[in-house]
Design a protein around this motif. Sequence first.
Motif, PDB file in Angstrom:
ATOM      1  N   ASN A  40      -5.367   6.840   9.413  1.00 12.98           N
ATOM      2  CA  ASN A  40      -5.611   8.091   8.703  1.00 12.98           C
ATOM      3  C   ASN A  40      -6.781   8.865   9.308  1.00 12.98           C
ATOM      4  N   ILE A  41      -7.833   8.151   9.672  1.00 12.75           N
ATOM      5  CA  ILE A  41      -8.995   8.832  10.245  1.00 12.75           C
ATOM      6  C   ILE A  41      -8.664   9.384  11.621  1.00 12.75           C
TER       7      ILE A  41
ATOM      8  N   THR B 165      -5.750 -14.137   5.839  1.00 15.45           N
ATOM      9  CA  THR B 165      -6.650 -13.180   5.193  1.00 15.45           C
ATOM     10  C   THR B 165      -7.022 -12.069   6.167  1.00 15.45           C
TER      11      THR B 165
ATOM     12  N   PHE C 227      -4.262  -9.593   6.554  1.00 12.08           N
ATOM     13  CA  PHE C 227      -4.189  -8.642   5.431  1.00 12.08           C
ATOM     14  C   PHE C 227      -5.301  -7.587   5.567  1.00 12.08           C
ATOM     15  N   PHE C 228      -6.511  -8.049   5.858  1.00 12.22           N
ATOM     16  CA  PHE C 228      -7.633  -7.132   6.024  1.00 12.22           C
ATOM     17  C   PHE C 228      -7.349  -6.144   7.152  1.00 12.22           C
TER      18      PHE C 228
ATOM     19  N   LEU D 120       0.818  -1.220   0.000  1.00 10.07           N
ATOM     20  CA  LEU D 120       0.000   0.000   0.000  1.00 10.07           C
ATOM     21  C   LEU D 120       0.850   1.267   0.000  1.00 10.07           C
TER      22      LEU D 120
ATOM     23  N   SER E  36      -4.381   0.974   8.196  1.00  5.04           N
ATOM     24  CA  SER E  36      -4.015   2.182   7.475  1.00  5.04           C
ATOM     25  C   SER E  36      -5.187   3.163   7.455  1.00  5.04           C
ATOM     26  N   ALA E  37      -6.391   2.616   7.201  1.00  5.36           N
ATOM     27  CA  ALA E  37      -7.575   3.468   7.124  1.00  5.36           C
ATOM     28  C   ALA E  37      -7.844   4.142   8.459  1.00  5.36           C
TER      29      ALA E  37
ATOM     30  N   TYR F 130      -4.942  -3.394   6.072  1.00  2.13           N
ATOM     31  CA  TYR F 130      -5.697  -2.416   5.274  1.00  2.13           C
ATOM     32  C   TYR F 130      -6.483  -1.492   6.205  1.00  2.13           C
ATOM     33  N   LEU F 131      -7.226  -2.133   7.111  1.00  2.00           N
ATOM     34  CA  LEU F 131      -8.054  -1.401   8.066  1.00  2.00           C
ATOM     35  C   LEU F 131      -7.187  -0.515   8.953  1.00  2.00           C
TER      36      LEU F 131
ATOM     37  N   THR G 206     -15.122  -8.875  13.010  1.00  2.00           N
ATOM     38  CA  THR G 206     -15.753  -9.180  11.721  1.00  2.00           C
ATOM     39  C   THR G 206     -15.557 -10.645  11.353  1.00  2.00           C
ATOM     40  N   PHE G 207     -14.311 -11.103  11.499  1.00  2.00           N
ATOM     41  CA  PHE G 207     -14.031 -12.488  11.108  1.00  2.00           C
ATOM     42  C   PHE G 207     -14.634 -13.492  12.093  1.00  2.00           C
TER      43      PHE G 207
END
Lengths: 506, 506, 506
Positions: free
Chosen positions: C366-367, C352, C355-356, C312, C362-363, C359-360, C386-387
């Motif tokens: 930022n927020i 998995t 990896f998710f 990313l 980083s998001a 991603y989360l 979630t999983f």
Amino acid sequence: MPGQHCATDIQRNIDCSTPAALFTPSPATAIELQPLMAHADLTSENEKSQENVKKDPKHPNLQKAKTCFLKGVSYFAGDMEVFGKWIEKQFLLLQVLDWVLRGAAQVMFVNNPLSGLIIFAGLILQNYWWALNGFVGTLFATISALILQQNRGAIAAGLYGYNGILVGLLMAVFSNGGDWYWWLLLPNIFMSMMCPVVSSALASINSRWDLPVFTLPFNILVCLHMVATGHYNHHFPQVLIQPRSELPNITWAEIDVAKLFMSVPVGIGQVYGCDNPWTGGIFIISLFISSPITCAHAVLGSAVGMVSGLALAAPFGDIYFGLWGYNCVLACIAIGGMFYALTWQVHLLAITCAFFCAYLGSAIANIMSRFGLPACTWPFCLSALTFLLLTTGTNRIFKLPLAKVTYPEKNLVFFWKMKKEEKRERVEKEKSEREEKQRALEEEVIQNEKEQLRLELEEAERRDASKALEGNIDEMCVEVDAPEGEDDATEGQGIQHTHLDPADYV
Amino acid sequence: MPGQHCATDIQRNIDCSTPAALFTPSPATAIELQPLMAHADLTSENEKSQENVKKDPKHPNLQKAKTCFLKGVSYFAGDMEVFGKWIEKQFLLLQVLDWVLRGAAQVMFVNNPLSGLIIFAGLILQNYWWALNGFVGTLFATISALILQQNRGAIAAGLYGYNGILVGLLMAVFSNGGDWYWWLLLPNIFMSMMCPVVSSALASINSRWDLPVFTLPFNILVCLHMVATGHYNHHFPQVLIQPRSELPNITWAEIDVAKLFMSVPVGIGQVYGCDNPWTGGIFIISLFISSPITCAHAVLGSAVGMVSGLALAAPFGDIYFGLWGYNCVLACIAIGGMFYALTWQVHLLAITCAFFCAYLGSAIANIMSRFGLPACTWPFCLSALTFLLLTTGTNRIFKLPLAKVTYPEKNLVFFWKMKKEEKRERVEKEKSEREEKQRALEEEVIQNEKEQLRLELEEAERRDASKALEGNIDEMCVEVDAPEGEDDATEGQGIQHTHLDPADYV
Amino acid sequence: MPGQHCATDIQRNIDCSTPAALFTPSPATAIELQPLMAHADLTSENEKSQENVKKDPKHPNLQKAKTCFLKGVSYFAGDMEVFGKWIEKQFLLLQVLDWVLRGAAQVMFVNNPLSGLIIFAGLILQNYWWALNGFVGTLFATISALILQQNRGAIAAGLYGYNGILVGLLMAVFSNGGDWYWWLLLPNIFMSMMCPVVSSALASINSRWDLPVFTLPFNILVCLHMVATGHYNHHFPQVLIQPRSELPNITWAEIDVAKLFMSVPVGIGQVYGCDNPWTGGIFIISLFISSPITCAHAVLGSAVGMVSGLALAAPFGDIYFGLWGYNCVLACIAIGGMFYALTWQVHLLAITCAFFCAYLGSAIANIMSRFGLPACTWPFCLSALTFLLLTTGTNRIFKLPLAKVTYPEKNLVFFWKMKKEEKRERVEKEKSEREEKQRALEEEVIQNEKEQLRLELEEAERRDASKALEGNIDEMCVEVDAPEGEDDATEGQGIQHTHLDPADYV
């Protein structure tokens, strides 16, 4: 209707069934009312004094006067049930007025039209336009609830109005259009009418955990309106709220003690967005009328908020303006006797919750300001919900079932009755257990005595039998069933022996 | 499979059991189909006209032609069940294509591969690259659902594809890498494959309230991707979205009425991120094919969004661009007949929801823009969920159980059948009650007659007894039990008297 | 207590009942322990080898030595239950120390005081002041849980301490007041003491879905403190965290492979906010002691985080600093064997999820940076929840009931036992079904034979009857019930006939 009422998932229901006996004119009942009334009987010791009064027939006149007084108080204190019953049979418009007034007071968890009237007086003292918007909001929220056929008991208790008054008031407070900007009534009416929708939706979720919706619908809708329009909107501009990038230097010498003390009533006033200390004072009176416990916790909460503000180095201006108080006021009321039965542990929990709420208030205000939003009562809602979700092992922290929540004094009576019932059951159980034990002990003694007797008897029999064997050995051939006959005879001799059938030895 | 299907917690299930009769060739059944079909029979009066048709054997040819036509329509309207059944037995790749097409249409709650095909045509008209990304997204979301062994019926209905197409499309739309930036397919595939995971997780929560997950997985995943990378990312840059600090001056003279009207189809197109009015028009056609009610509510929703934009002083550019419409389109479809059975009250509720959604849309767009994010369809999801959580006392607002949701016309038939069943039961109940009453009344009459007779008899007896007393006073000493004997005799005289045993008077 | 323990809604409970046999000195039991222990028996093939060992009496000495070794290992590996049982009878202060150490390790889902001790050693290596704050946080969180009378078993497992240590540590890490700013202990103690309140409240919600609360209380409370005070606060200033508006140019030539490899242990260290690779290494050892599966997934998760960062286009500095790793470490541990029973499918799911989570991460980073906040472990909590909410049709992804969760090795044993039990039941069921079928078949054969016999008999009777009719027609008038008598006689002739009563033909 009471049955229907209890089955609903609406937040603070008034249980219509039990208090029917509350307002009968007999003195004995009136004495029972004492813990519900306004006279500093907050601790459990008044229960004893109550009993003393009951047993004390010396001063019948004093007793009578007291009864009369309490009866009088009961007409306008608490949730004014007599009035509520009376107005049910009146003209619909009068009923709606009652609901609107109760809705105005329900912001502070008070279900009392007189308190609502005083609160409206306080609002008018603050600002005519705001008061009008508040009234419009309450009215349309109530009408919307009627259209959507929500629970009639909940509407009558003002549970659909309190979000409406806050939506109306705060939309006026945060509008940058100035007073008497009549267009504001349009979104005001729309948002008030959305209140029951959002309330009902949130209640569907919160009822799974037996939680009230508090002022969440108001928070959601006012934030929605403000962020949807914003400061630069041409139709509905909002006041500019910006995040603070730097805090002014705090010097303790600058502190104004008078203003600091004044911040306590101002904090209570800020529940309705009012910064006038007199308005706050009027609100305190309105709380005292309905429930002194609520009033005490409101003042306590406001003070806790002020202290927290000082501890977290907040600008003095914010503290003076009551911004640190109003959430703590609501949180302290909610935890301190409203949704939990008031005990010392719960009282401490309420204070903790107020501190937590102040912390949360500062955090949420900082976050919301990034979006140009005020903190509204989010901090109160979130902290109170957190503390209501708490589960502990102690039975001194008792969360009332939502359908049984009325006002702190009546909640306490409910709790005490439940406790008494439990205690009585426990005592009875213990008693029966003790009796059982006693009986078992006695039986054992009897058993032992019987056993002794039986053994003696057996020995005697054995001796008889041996004698018979020794002496009458020649007669045996003739009388074959003599031992049995002899046995019967032996039995006939002793009275105790008749009891010694095998069933006794089981 | 239908049983398995109903038990699942997946959102908009297609009930495979009931519509089996839908496509049989008999005319009688085809007439029953009428309310499901495309011909303006949205109100309940068509039910009556339907019955008229049934009773009307005058125009057999017209009747036959109509039947044939309706049968033809039934093959490609609704959820195309005949086709769905046929394709089940085909090659897997064909099946997957069917699922992908249904997934594309499911964004608008349409479970119809033909609509999906037309939608893809619209997308290709808009932009080849976007269409490709949408296809890849749908495909991989469906594959991922297969790998995770999700419910096969739900996959076949496209319920795992619609989030995929939106993820694929919108990631391409908001990418700043330009068209044909092939690297984008990597996060596209990853995010599409996460769709079923997030869908399943959200369904676990929402199913507690019998709520669908709507496009929440898409919202979460696209926002996730955009905020994780951002505008300045070197690999996956996003378009720059910034909060508006000042709004341009709005002068009503500047308004372009043609563009304003065009904003209605554009708003429908923006559901898929397309700003081409022709694409929007194509989407309207695809909706009309499957369900005219859906189509009507889509147009209505888009219009409501446009009006809201004007009311809240939005920049005209945003309104023309359809940004105020697409959420309202979805919200209006969802409430207006899809998850509630369509009545006039629900129709008004759908319009209210669309207004609320527009308000919420503005609010969320303002908040999201602070993080460089678009509003996605968060406003639709939140407003529709709020209105679906609403509980009311009226039975005119009937929320369908999630497992029974298909498309508005079939939902209506389900609702009417239920109503009829209820009515029949009520009528039967009333009838039996009336009969019961009648019987009770008759019994009362008989009872009264009996009572009369009994009284007369008693009087007669008394008279007899007094006579006996008077005349035969000297015989009394001899026959002591004579009155009893006489009583027996009296009983023997009257036939009715034998029925008057005490049990009759219970 | 175990019963009480299982009934609780607290997250990762230690089931005290089953492992009682774990530490008995008999060799047979010690062999059973093998799969729980630290020696590369992670796959299911060791089950077979285990059985081989059981059947293999050739090397008694080797066997004995192995047993002894495993017994020794069992004293400090896993959840150190023998020690836990022993300390229960000790002085309270020692117990509290045990709880604090277990609490420190529970951040990584490890319920082991030795691991906790090593982790504290690592923290001291990093920074004395941080370690002190962590200790204070754990201690007061535990004390607060005791005051609030939370479940004793959960407290003893450190489930109320791990949020406390994180709150204490991270408040010190993010404080801008510098080391040894003693005033910080005040909010530290307050926030740690709020941990059990927030934990209990969240558990009330999450328990509805049988989910743990993870580190959500820590995330909430640290963010609360940081955003409530902020960088410019005079009493409790926080480090300045600002959103990145531009990313530096990334040139792959600049990459430092050594630092990249180092980022794996650093990522593990960052779970506790430590950037020292040695501290991270020490943490890896502490994980290995308790559970090698946990340790393997921690390393794997950190590596996945690093790779995601590169994919990313994250600044190399962030990757080296372990900011991409720590959430993935926790997510990978949680999914990979802790809350799911470890199979290959679950292993892939854990990767998995990692990896998710990256991603989360980083998001969310930022927020959160917009509010001056760090990402904390929000990404881990949200992705793992979630999983865990995922539902699939395969039985290879088995989510353990929360009350049965201990550590990956023991979870596996539980899963295998359950599988075996299921298999045995299935085999038995199949067997009984087969037998049932066999019996049904045999009965059918008998039935057929009977039927044949009956038919033959009937024919014979008919013949007899016709004979009687023909020959003795004149005797009929005298003996009217002769046929019946004859019938009886016929019955008497054939033995099989007596069985042919109608009940046989049912």
